[in-house]
Design a protein around this motif. Structure first.
Motif, mmCIF file in Angstrom:
data_model
loop_
_atom_site.group_PDB
_atom_site.id
_atom_site.type_symbol
_atom_site.label_atom_id
_atom_site.label_comp_id
_atom_site.label_asym_id
_atom_site.label_seq_id
_atom_site.Cartn_x
_atom_site.Cartn_y
_atom_site.Cartn_z
ATOM 1 N N GLN A 72 33.250 27.245 36.476
ATOM 2 C CA GLN A 72 34.305 26.438 37.095
ATOM 3 C C GLN A 72 35.027 27.219 38.187
ATOM 4 O O GLN A 72 35.347 26.670 39.244
ATOM 5 C CB GLN A 72 35.304 25.990 36.028
ATOM 6 C CG GLN A 72 34.793 24.880 35.123
ATOM 7 C CD GLN A 72 35.767 24.584 33.995
ATOM 8 O OE1 GLN A 72 36.437 25.481 33.472
ATOM 9 N NE2 GLN A 72 35.859 23.326 33.603
ATOM 10 N N LEU A 73 35.306 28.498 37.947
ATOM 11 C CA LEU A 73 35.946 29.317 38.971
ATOM 12 C C LEU A 73 35.120 29.311 40.250
ATOM 13 O O LEU A 73 35.658 29.169 41.357
ATOM 14 C CB LEU A 73 36.116 30.753 38.475
ATOM 15 C CG LEU A 73 37.369 31.097 37.675
ATOM 16 C CD1 LEU A 73 37.276 32.516 37.143
ATOM 17 C CD2 LEU A 73 38.627 30.922 38.498
ATOM 18 N N TYR A 74 33.819 29.448 40.091
ATOM 19 C CA TYR A 74 32.940 29.468 41.254
ATOM 20 C C TYR A 74 32.862 28.095 41.907
ATOM 21 O O TYR A 74 32.959 27.960 43.134
ATOM 22 C CB TYR A 74 31.550 29.943 40.851
ATOM 23 C CG TYR A 74 30.572 29.979 41.999
ATOM 24 C CD1 TYR A 74 30.788 30.814 43.093
ATOM 25 C CD2 TYR A 74 29.433 29.185 41.994
ATOM 26 C CE1 TYR A 74 29.903 30.845 44.156
ATOM 27 C CE2 TYR A 74 28.536 29.212 43.049
ATOM 28 C CZ TYR A 74 28.779 30.048 44.126
ATOM 29 O OH TYR A 74 27.901 30.071 45.178
ATOM 30 N N ALA A 75 32.721 27.042 41.091
ATOM 31 C CA ALA A 75 32.581 25.687 41.631
ATOM 32 C C ALA A 75 33.827 25.238 42.387
ATOM 33 O O ALA A 75 33.736 24.533 43.401
ATOM 34 C CB ALA A 75 32.265 24.706 40.499
ATOM 35 N N GLN A 76 35.002 25.651 41.923
ATOM 36 C CA GLN A 76 36.254 25.197 42.516
ATOM 37 C C GLN A 76 36.717 26.050 43.692
ATOM 38 O O GLN A 76 37.653 25.678 44.395
ATOM 39 C CB GLN A 76 37.341 25.163 41.445
ATOM 40 C CG GLN A 76 37.076 24.130 40.347
ATOM 41 C CD GLN A 76 38.026 24.248 39.168
ATOM 42 O OE1 GLN A 76 38.917 25.099 39.145
ATOM 43 N NE2 GLN A 76 37.818 23.408 38.174
ATOM 44 N N ALA A 77 36.063 27.189 43.919
ATOM 45 C CA ALA A 77 36.479 28.071 45.012
ATOM 46 C C ALA A 77 36.170 27.434 46.362
ATOM 47 O O ALA A 77 35.152 26.751 46.543
ATOM 48 C CB ALA A 77 35.776 29.417 44.888
ATOM 49 N N SER A 78 37.047 27.679 47.331
ATOM 50 C CA SER A 78 36.912 27.073 48.660
ATOM 51 C C SER A 78 35.781 27.720 49.456
ATOM 52 O O SER A 78 35.569 28.936 49.392
ATOM 53 C CB SER A 78 38.228 27.215 49.431
ATOM 54 O OG SER A 78 38.065 26.803 50.766
ATOM 55 N N GLU A 79 35.075 26.893 50.221
ATOM 56 C CA GLU A 79 34.070 27.381 51.164
ATOM 57 C C GLU A 79 34.653 27.534 52.567
ATOM 58 O O GLU A 79 33.932 27.940 53.483
ATOM 59 C CB GLU A 79 32.880 26.418 51.220
ATOM 60 C CG GLU A 79 32.122 26.274 49.924
ATOM 61 C CD GLU A 79 30.957 25.311 50.040
ATOM 62 O OE1 GLU A 79 30.649 24.860 51.172
ATOM 63 O OE2 GLU A 79 30.330 24.993 49.008
ATOM 64 N N GLU A 80 35.946 27.219 52.727
ATOM 65 C CA GLU A 80 36.554 27.220 54.057
ATOM 66 C C GLU A 80 37.755 28.148 54.185
ATOM 67 O O GLU A 80 38.035 28.660 55.280
ATOM 68 C CB GLU A 80 36.996 25.792 54.423
ATOM 69 C CG GLU A 80 35.852 24.794 54.435
ATOM 70 C CD GLU A 80 36.336 23.375 54.685
ATOM 71 O OE1 GLU A 80 37.571 23.181 54.712
ATOM 72 O OE2 GLU A 80 35.500 22.478 54.854
ATOM 73 N N GLU A 81 38.488 28.366 53.090
ATOM 74 C CA GLU A 81 39.719 29.152 53.158
ATOM 75 C C GLU A 81 39.405 30.609 53.510
ATOM 76 O O GLU A 81 38.619 31.275 52.836
ATOM 77 C CB GLU A 81 40.457 29.098 51.818
ATOM 78 C CG GLU A 81 41.752 29.882 51.787
ATOM 79 C CD GLU A 81 42.731 29.429 52.846
ATOM 80 O OE1 GLU A 81 43.077 30.266 53.706
ATOM 81 O OE2 GLU A 81 43.127 28.247 52.820
ATOM 82 N N ARG A 82 40.044 31.105 54.570
ATOM 83 C CA ARG A 82 39.777 32.461 55.039
ATOM 84 C C ARG A 82 40.934 33.421 54.791
ATOM 85 O O ARG A 82 40.843 34.583 55.159
ATOM 86 C CB ARG A 82 39.437 32.444 56.541
ATOM 87 C CG ARG A 82 38.043 31.885 56.840
ATOM 88 C CD ARG A 82 37.790 31.763 58.325
ATOM 89 N NE ARG A 82 36.390 31.460 58.599
ATOM 90 C CZ ARG A 82 35.479 32.362 58.968
ATOM 91 N NH1 ARG A 82 35.835 33.633 59.119
ATOM 92 N NH2 ARG A 82 34.225 32.018 59.201
#
Length: 274
Positions: free
Chosen positions: A142-152
């Motif tokens: 879940q931690l991995y699935a919910q992590a953003s692909e855009e937030e820098r």
């Protein structure tokens, strides 16, 4: 599945100042474990490194401290009837499962001992709370699935003194490598979703407001940093790498970073500015 549990405690008698150290709280945790699984308690006691749990110093809720940091060294004994809380994080799925009977069958009338002081555990928080940011749980998936692909941008707050081993000595400077390699090592050890070390290359510190603090007792002196740092992901970076980096930043709540996390040091969490 990482768990960040907050135990609400009520002292029944005075807890002397010299028993409010990380060493004595570590002993209290092992006593709790041994009460339900003696062999597990002995196993955790014998581990010298890579322990699958972290502990906080004992906290007084209304204690006023700058910059949202926590208490890491008390200046006076804790009086009877003073509400306290204590964070315990568990990184190994089997560790939480082995301790489930402790959480489920907890008798609030049974006192536990912190030196000569007696404590009641009045409740345990294990889910996200608006008034208690240290309580939460999530599976690694879940931690991995919910992590953003855009937030820098990642704002990390170092809430208890944090230091990192370099060769034979400690360094209190939270560099990109020291912070994220610490997170990466613990993630790869417990998550079964391994990340490559190369993903750290686009991370750069962009803002910091930190200071050094000293934690001293009769046996040793520990120098670490507290405060806030902002890290940014720079350059043309694959969204999957951004997602992995954000996963590590989110994981900090559970794992802490650096040295002596089973003694209350290195408590770090990600904050999101409004």
């Amino acid at each position: 599945m990482p768990h960040s549990l907050v135990l609400n405690l009520l002292p029944l008698s005075t807890i002397p100042l010299n028993y409010l150290t990380g060493r004595h709280l570590h002993a209290l945790f092992l006593t709790l474990v041994s009460s339900v699984d003696h062999d597990l308690g002995n196993h955790l006691h014998e581990q010298k490194a890579d322990k699958a749990f972290t502990l906080s110093p004992l906290q007084i809720p209304n204690y006023s401290h700058r910059e949202s940091t926590l208490i890491w060294q008390h200046k006076q004994p804790i009086s009877p009837g003073t509400s306290c809380w204590w964070r315990v994080s568990l990184l190994d799925d089997s560790l939480f499962a082995n301790l489930s009977s402790l959480w489920l069958n907890l008798n609030p009338k049974t006192p536990w001992h912190l030196g000569p002081g007696n404590l009641q555990i009045t409740s345990i928080l294990g889910t996200s709370q608006s008034t208690q940011p240290w309580a939460n749980f999530s599976s690694y998936a879940q931690l991995y699935a919910q992590a953003s692909e855009e937030e820098r941008q990642m704002d990390l707050i170092f809430c208890t003194p944090t230091a990192f081993r370099q060769s034979s000595f400690d360094s209190a400077l939270p560099t990109r490598d020291s912070v994220f390699k610490s997170l990466l090592k613990r993630w790869n050890q417990y998550s079964c979703i391994p990340f490559e070390e190369a993903l750290l290359e686009p991370i750069f510190p962009s803002f910091f407001n930190i200071r050094t603090e000293i934690l001293a007792d009769s046996r040793s002196k520990f120098i670490g940093c507290v405060g806030m740092m902002n890290f940014r992901i720079m350059g043309d970076v694959d969204p999957m790498v951004i997602k992995q980096i954000n996963t590590l930043a989110d994981f900090a709540l559970y794992s802490g970073v650096g040295r002596k996390t089973p003694m209350g040091m290195g408590m770090v969490r990600r904050i999101f500015k409004l």
